[in-house]
Enzyme design. Structure first.
Site, PDB file in Angstrom:
ATOM      1  N   ARG A   1       4.237  11.886  -1.159  1.00 30.10           N
ATOM      2  CA  ARG A   1       4.347  11.787   0.297  1.00 30.10           C
ATOM      3  C   ARG A   1       4.405  10.306   0.665  1.00 30.10           C
ATOM      4  O   ARG A   1       3.480   9.543   0.418  1.00 30.10           O
ATOM      5  CB  ARG A   1       3.208  12.515   1.003  1.00 30.10           C
ATOM      6  CG  ARG A   1       1.805  12.012   0.699  1.00 30.10           C
ATOM      7  CD  ARG A   1       0.823  12.645   1.696  1.00 30.10           C
ATOM      8  NE  ARG A   1      -0.564  12.431   1.300  1.00 30.10           N
ATOM      9  CZ  ARG A   1      -1.270  11.344   1.576  1.00 30.10           C
ATOM     10  NH1 ARG A   1      -0.704  10.335   2.222  1.00 30.10           N
ATOM     11  NH2 ARG A   1      -2.530  11.246   1.181  1.00 30.10           N
TER      12      ARG A   1
ATOM     13  N   HIS B   1      -1.253  11.489   5.093  1.00 32.76           N
ATOM     14  CA  HIS B   1      -1.567  12.902   4.890  1.00 32.76           C
ATOM     15  C   HIS B   1      -1.368  13.670   6.199  1.00 32.76           C
ATOM     16  O   HIS B   1      -0.755  14.729   6.229  1.00 32.76           O
ATOM     17  CB  HIS B   1      -3.002  13.049   4.397  1.00 32.76           C
ATOM     18  CG  HIS B   1      -3.461  14.454   4.255  1.00 32.76           C
ATOM     19  ND1 HIS B   1      -2.998  15.291   3.260  1.00 32.76           N
ATOM     20  CD2 HIS B   1      -4.333  15.192   4.992  1.00 32.76           C
ATOM     21  CE1 HIS B   1      -3.568  16.471   3.377  1.00 32.76           C
ATOM     22  NE2 HIS B   1      -4.377  16.445   4.424  1.00 32.76           N
TER      23      HIS B   1
ATOM     24  N   TYR C   1      -6.511   3.550   0.983  1.00 28.55           N
ATOM     25  CA  TYR C   1      -6.799   4.046  -0.357  1.00 28.55           C
ATOM     26  C   TYR C   1      -5.649   3.914  -1.350  1.00 28.55           C
ATOM     27  O   TYR C   1      -5.814   4.263  -2.508  1.00 28.55           O
ATOM     28  CB  TYR C   1      -7.260   5.513  -0.295  1.00 28.55           C
ATOM     29  CG  TYR C   1      -6.311   6.460   0.403  1.00 28.55           C
ATOM     30  CD1 TYR C   1      -5.196   6.983  -0.244  1.00 28.55           C
ATOM     31  CD2 TYR C   1      -6.536   6.837   1.725  1.00 28.55           C
ATOM     32  CE1 TYR C   1      -4.328   7.850   0.396  1.00 28.55           C
ATOM     33  CE2 TYR C   1      -5.677   7.714   2.379  1.00 28.55           C
ATOM     34  CZ  TYR C   1      -4.571   8.210   1.712  1.00 28.55           C
ATOM     35  OH  TYR C   1      -3.707   9.062   2.353  1.00 28.55           O
TER      36      TYR C   1
END
Length: 412
Positions: free
Chosen positions: A298, A302, A311
């Site tokens: 992706r 998210h 992250y």
């Protein structure tokens, strides 16, 4: 003498494909991820896989259709993200980077197949004929669904992680029982005019750690249910990388349940379509489940509530931009003479019109009244709900203006 453990035999799978599946079971060879891939990152087609011939059967029109689907869903996704940022949607789940995995698998299915999505399968929804403006009702907060799954055989989105997978296996087992009843009634299921149906259960790499997946695969294997488990491994379960979730390639888990599993390049729409087509054919003919791991990424967050910069490194994202599924397929179409500048300009214009319509649809949505919204809490009318609605309407009436109207007519 030590007891010999039983082995799993797949008599229906040709030897050359079994060899290919075994080769795919090894995670990395000199840094290369082993997977079914027909198009490389430059859009060059490579023969040699058992699935190559399936891809070569596609006509120029079908190939252009795959590109159009991917381009349209990318443009729609960008518009939906903008709508959320402008406060018109409560939340959005971006799909950028996963277009090939979704369009390839969706186009491999047949109308009688039933598909169970998570909350990100916007591309699959497009292939199943779902009106994408209706899909946005749930993210606008004006509906619990937005479309009738009976019209498209595409189930409503499931927001609870992995909860749709046991439902998918149960539906597949129901298909089996329908066939048994048909046979008991004196009709041979193999002679029915309508082809046998199969089920696709979509989930992500994060959901693969849920117990629902394990339980579903146990039942599917035990009853040889006609279901294809389609895992979109986009490398991150929100902020947890795949290598933390599983010490082996995800598709290798199928071995523990006794059915085939394979990894496909999820950014290669031709490979995804061919692999899913094969798995669905196998399921429809009573040979049991298959696990497909679509190895993809992706490129965005998210959800629009997430910040991936917290992250993961930008260098990682840039590495995957080079593997972009839409750009890769455009290179292939141009190199093989299936499409020209006029075609791509036409698709871009269609995408803009598609996005504009979706925006108009969202802005025209009317919120449900309080009675309509509360009417779905229980299957039947409930006195406590009636009492709460009456209290709220009385409360609202205290805000009536001089002409006697209320501020929200039972409210949003």
């Amino acid at each position: 003498m030590a007891e010999q453990l039983p082995t799993t035999e797949f008599d229906d799978i040709p030897d050359e494909l079994l060899e290919e599946l075994e080769a795919l079971s090894h995670d990395r060879t000199e840094g290369h991820v082993n997977m079914v891939q027909l198009l490389d990152e430059e859009g060059q087609f490579h023969n040699g896989s058992h699935f190559s011939e399936r891809a070569r059967r596609l006509t120029s029109e079908e190939l252009r259709g795959l590109y159009r689907d991917m381009a349209l869903i990318r443009r729609f996704d960008a518009e939906a993200t903008a709508l959320q940022r402008q406060g018109q949607l409560a939340l959005w789940v971006p799909v950028r980077g996963q277009e090939a995995a979704q369009i390839g698998s969706g186009r491999a299915s047949q109308p009688q197949d039933y598909l169970f999505p998570t909350y990100r399968e916007h591309g699959v929804a497009l292939t199943r004929g779902v009106e994408l403006g209706e899909l946005l009702r749930q993210f606008r907060g004006v509906s619990n669904g937005g479309w009738d799954p009976r019209e498209t055989n595409f189930h409503l989105y499931t927001l609870v992680l992995a909860a749709q997978v046991p439902h998918a296996v149960g539906y597949a087992m129901g298909i089996q029982r329908d066939a048994v009843r048909a046979a008991a009634a004196g009709r041979d299921p193999g002679e029915q005019t309508a082809p046998q149906a199969a089920v696709v259960a979509y989930f992500g790499d994060g959901a693969s750690s849920e117990g629902d997946i394990h339980e579903s695969m146990v039942f599917a294997a035990s009853f040889k249910a006609p279901v294809v488990f389609f895992c979109q491994n986009n490398q991150w379960a929100i902020s947890v990388p795949t290598q933390v979730q599983s010490r082996i390639p995800l598709h290798n888990r199928a071995k523990g349940y006794g059915f085939p599993g394979l990894r496909v390049d999820g950014n290669d729409v031709l490979a995804v379509r061919a692999v899913t087509e094969w798995a669905l054919e196998r399921a429809r003919t009573g040979k049991g489940p298959v696990l497909i791991e679509a190895y993809t990424y992706r490129l965005g967050a998210h959800t629009t509530a997430d910040d991936p910069t917290k992250y993961r490194l930008s260098e990682e994202e840039q590495d995957w931009v080079a593997k972009d599924p839409v750009t890769r397929f455009e290179k292939f179409l141009r190199a093989e003479g299936h499409a020209d500048d006029a075609f791509f300009a036409e698709v871009a214009a269609q995408g803009d019109a598609f996005a504009a319509k979706s925006r108009r649809d969202v802005l025209a949505f009317e919120p449900p009244s309080l009675a309509e919204a509360m009417g779905h809490v229980y299957a039947e009318r409930h006195p406590l709900v009636d009492e709460e609605i009456a209290w709220h309407l009385k409360y609202e009436s205290g805000f009536a203006d001089a002409e006697g109207s209320t501020t929200s007519e039972g409210g949003h």
